[in-house]
Design an enzyme around this catalytic site. Sequence first.
Site, PDB file in Angstrom:
ATOM      1  CD  GLU A 182      -1.430  -5.877   5.392  1.00  0.00           C
ATOM      2  OE1 GLU A 182      -1.869  -4.691   5.657  1.00  0.00           O
ATOM      3  OE2 GLU A 182      -1.080  -6.242   4.522  1.00  0.00           O
ATOM      4  CG  HIS A 218      -3.512  -3.579   2.967  1.00  0.00           C
ATOM      5  ND1 HIS A 218      -2.574  -3.161   3.739  1.00  0.00           N
ATOM      6  CD2 HIS A 218      -4.131  -2.396   2.460  1.00  0.00           C
ATOM      7  CE1 HIS A 218      -2.624  -1.707   4.098  1.00  0.00           C
ATOM      8  NE2 HIS A 218      -3.473  -1.306   3.206  1.00  0.00           N
ATOM      9  CB  CYS A 234      -0.949  -0.213   1.257  1.00  0.00           C
ATOM     10  SG  CYS A 234      -2.388   1.114   0.872  1.00  0.00           S
TER      11      CYS A 234
END
Length: 217
Positions: free
Chosen positions: A186, A184, A92
């Site tokens: 994660e 993202h 990001c």
Amino acid sequence: MKTVILIPGQRTSFDNYRLAVEAAGGRAVFTETAERLPAFAGLLLPGGGDVEPWRYGRENTASYGMDPRRDELEFALLERALAAGVPVLGICRGMQVLNVALGGTLRQDLPGHSRYEGLDRLHRVRGADSLLAALYGTHVVVNSSHHQAVERPGARLRPVQWAPDGTIEALEHETLPVWGVQWHPERLRGGFAKQGAANGDLLFRAFLDSCGNAAKK
């Protein structure tokens, strides 16, 4: 010995990234300074606020959440990693830092890509031949939580994923082990996994493999 991944910032601010690195078999270490660094095999640039627009030659028209000290740290660490050929993964904001560091520019405001009612949006991206295509195929669903994006890619950065509106969703360096994703990973793994969406663990494992291979050279 586990592969050490350096993450700029405080552990408490980026714990999801630590968990993702550990799940991929690595060890995350954090730093708030570019001095007296531990030995590291890879650099992970996490998400966050906007990059100061002066860094890509623009006045501030829609940027917010800027942190000059964070910019200074991340650009310094990235310069060091690129010079040493250390693998880099930008996520990001991290992809935007990577792009600006290599001479690219950013769109300062982009409707339709930020969180909606506190949740990441989900959308499909199309991809070109790349590491990401090898992991996920040329069409995959990813999450979206940003209001800025790459405008002009930096030197030797190749766009490899695009949103339906043409927004660049991922970059790969032409010669270095360097990648950036606007989404993202994660938050697409473990308890954050979304049915039908990309498995973020695949990207972290591939990044750790690259770091391990680079360290052996």
